[in-house]
Write an enzyme that holds these catalytic residues in place. Structure first.
Site, PDB file in Angstrom:
ATOM      1  N   TRP A 105       0.834  -1.216   0.000  1.00 51.67           N
ATOM      2  CA  TRP A 105       0.000   0.000   0.000  1.00 51.67           C
ATOM      3  C   TRP A 105       0.861   1.256   0.000  1.00 51.67           C
ATOM      4  CZ3 TRP A 105      -4.432  -0.982  -1.881  1.00 51.67           C
ATOM      5  CH2 TRP A 105      -5.066  -2.203  -1.624  1.00 51.67           C
ATOM      6  N   ASP A 175      -1.429   6.857   6.288  1.00 49.46           N
ATOM      7  CA  ASP A 175      -2.522   5.974   5.899  1.00 49.46           C
ATOM      8  C   ASP A 175      -2.736   5.037   7.081  1.00 49.46           C
ATOM      9  OD1 ASP A 175      -4.147   3.990   4.936  1.00 49.46           O
ATOM     10  OD2 ASP A 175      -2.885   3.437   3.233  1.00 49.46           O
ATOM     11  N   LYS A 199     -12.438  -1.519   7.863  1.00 51.23           N
ATOM     12  CA  LYS A 199     -11.731  -2.497   8.698  1.00 51.23           C
ATOM     13  C   LYS A 199     -12.027  -2.237  10.177  1.00 51.23           C
ATOM     14  CE  LYS A 199      -8.231  -2.168   5.161  1.00 51.23           C
ATOM     15  NZ  LYS A 199      -8.436  -3.390   4.392  1.00 51.23           N
TER      16      LYS A 199
HETATM   17  N1  PMP Z   1      -4.247   1.341   2.521  1.00 53.84           N
HETATM   18  C1  PMP Z   1      -4.239   0.242   3.283  1.00 53.84           C
HETATM   19  C2  PMP Z   1      -3.267   0.145   4.414  1.00 53.84           C
HETATM   20  C3  PMP Z   1      -5.143  -0.792   3.019  1.00 53.84           C
HETATM   21  O1  PMP Z   1      -5.140  -1.892   3.775  1.00 53.84           O
HETATM   22  C4  PMP Z   1      -6.064  -0.668   1.948  1.00 53.84           C
HETATM   23  C5  PMP Z   1      -7.101  -1.713   1.628  1.00 53.84           C
HETATM   24  N2  PMP Z   1      -6.897  -2.962   2.055  1.00 53.84           N
HETATM   25  C6  PMP Z   1      -6.008   0.494   1.167  1.00 53.84           C
HETATM   26  C7  PMP Z   1      -5.106   1.468   1.500  1.00 53.84           C
HETATM   27  C8  PMP Z   1      -6.940   0.682   0.012  1.00 53.84           C
HETATM   28  O2  PMP Z   1      -8.189   0.986   0.512  1.00 53.84           O
HETATM   29  P1  PMP Z   1      -9.484   1.172  -0.361  1.00 53.84           P
HETATM   30  O3  PMP Z   1      -9.869  -0.181  -0.848  1.00 53.84           O
HETATM   31  O4  PMP Z   1     -10.443   1.777   0.608  1.00 53.84           O
HETATM   32  O5  PMP Z   1      -9.149   2.091  -1.489  1.00 53.84           O
END
Ligand code: PMP
Length: 364
Positions: A105, A175, A199
């Site tokens: 990510w 994030d 989450k």
């Molecule tokens: N950042 C992290 C740390 C994540 O775990 C995730 C999704 N698993 C995301 C970003 C992406 O999130 P979204 O699907 O809401 O765009």
């Protein structure tokens, strides 16, 4: 299944919600607070909805101990849109954005920044296959750094920052999608925090942003209205139609967190839950191998492997049969992963602990 006929849900997100929140939503579904309609049907301009919206903001402020000088925003587009919105708003020409690479990510966030301006890697754990978090001393800041971006918890590899860096005058942006509100932390260290709700805060559909007004004042104004944090800040996230039902569910989840003793109470539970699984891994004499270095372990996402792909397949199939959901690792890395977010009950972790012990006994 739990005593309430609920699956042992270890999904990485969308993830388990508190039973109490679901029951309240169910009870209020057809007639919310005497309105004669569901929250799903309320106008986002109605008094009833506005109350839900503002109570959600108040609960976030209280539970995360957000100090004065910050705005809380409700956005759409997931955490993935934040990867682009952060540099669009806060990476001007002539400045650079620093990214700490701690997983997939972080890489995605970095890739978006690079498209929109100058980005550099301030530290990276990629060489060690993202098993750890870089030492704070390893961080390097280029001149003219606009902000430093970190991923507080790495959902796929299962590592987490144990201590956040002090970046002085450089805005720190995080994030926190996969560990927000899992433990108390000092919001004042950060200029911007974002988290997809699906989450630890509620269902999918809303991204919570906590932004320092001081940073907001420096935002690029020459970008489309819906991509400006300022649009949402100025209009209390009601510039256009927000995801009303999702925000209502976030409120119900926050009320449940409050009843658990807030962030401190939840943290205590999260530590106990994660210990049940890490202790099984550590006591297995190598039958289960954790991915993260012990000092970098996430309390939320517990990634582990078994001796070979065949045994992992057998483990996942037996687990599924026994009522466990979501234990396969992310498709990019394989293996197994148990996500024990805020609303995953202790009972589910206890059942997994027992299952892992029994599986090991039968297969070693
Ligand atoms: N950042 C992290 C740390 C994540 O775990 C995730 C999704 N698993 C995301 C970003 C992406 O999130 P979204 O699907 O809401 O765009």
């Amino acid at each position: 299944m739990t005593d309430n006929n609920r699956a042992y849900n270890f999904n990485a997100g969308p993830a388990a919600l508190p039973l109490a929140a679901l029951q309240t939503a169910q009870a209020q579904l057809l007639n919310f607070n005497g309105s004669g309609m569901s929250v799903l049907e309320l106008s986002h301009r109605s008094k009833q909805y506005e109350a839900v919206h503002n109570q959600t903001i108040e609960l976030l402020t209280e539970l995360l101990a957000i100090p004065e000088g910050y705005d809380i925003l409700f956005l759409q587009g997931g955490a993935s849109l934040q990867f682009a919105m952060v540099p669009m708003n806060f990476l001007p020409q002539g400045k650079k954005a620093g990214y700490v690479m701690t997983g997939i990510w972080s890489e995605k966030a970095y890739d978006e920044a690079e498209k929109l301006g100058a980005a550099y890697v301030a530290a990276s754990a990629k060489d060690g296959n993202y098993r750890q978090i870089p030492d704070l001393e390893q961080l390097r800041y280029d001149d003219d750094t606009a902000y430093l971006h970190i991923t507080s918890n790495n959902t796929i590899v299962g590592t987490a920052w144990q201590q956040f860096p002090d970046t002085g005058a450089i805005p720190l942006i995080a994030d926190m999608s996969s560990d927000i509100l899992s433990k108390p932390f000092d919001v004042s260290k950060f200029s911007l925090i974002y988290a997809g709700a699906q989450k630890n805060l509620g269902p999918a559909g809303v991204t919570v942003v906590i932004i320092k007004r001081h940073l907001l004042e420096q935002a690029n104004k020459k970008i489309p209205t819906m991509l400006r944090y300022g649009t949402f800040a100025k209009n209390n996230s009601l510039y256009n139609t927000p995801p009303t039902f999702t925000i209502y569910m976030v409120k119900l989840m926050l009320e449940w967190v409050k009843a658990q003793g807030g962030a401190a109470g939840i943290y205590k539970q999260n530590k106990q839950k994660a210990a049940l699984i890490y202790d099984t891994i550590d006591g297995s004499e190598g039958f289960y191998v954790g991915h993260a270095q012990p000092e970098a372990r996430s309390l939320m996402n517990i990634s582990f492997r078994l001796a070979n792909a065949e045994l992992e397949k057998k483990f996942l199939a037996s687990a599924e049969k026994a009522g466990f959901v979501g234990l396969a690792g992310h498709r990019i890395v394989g293996g197994c992963r148990a996500s024990a977010y805020n609303a995953v009950p202790y009972e589910a972790c206890q059942a997994l602990n027992q299952f892992m012990l029994a599986f090991q006994k039968e297969n070693s």
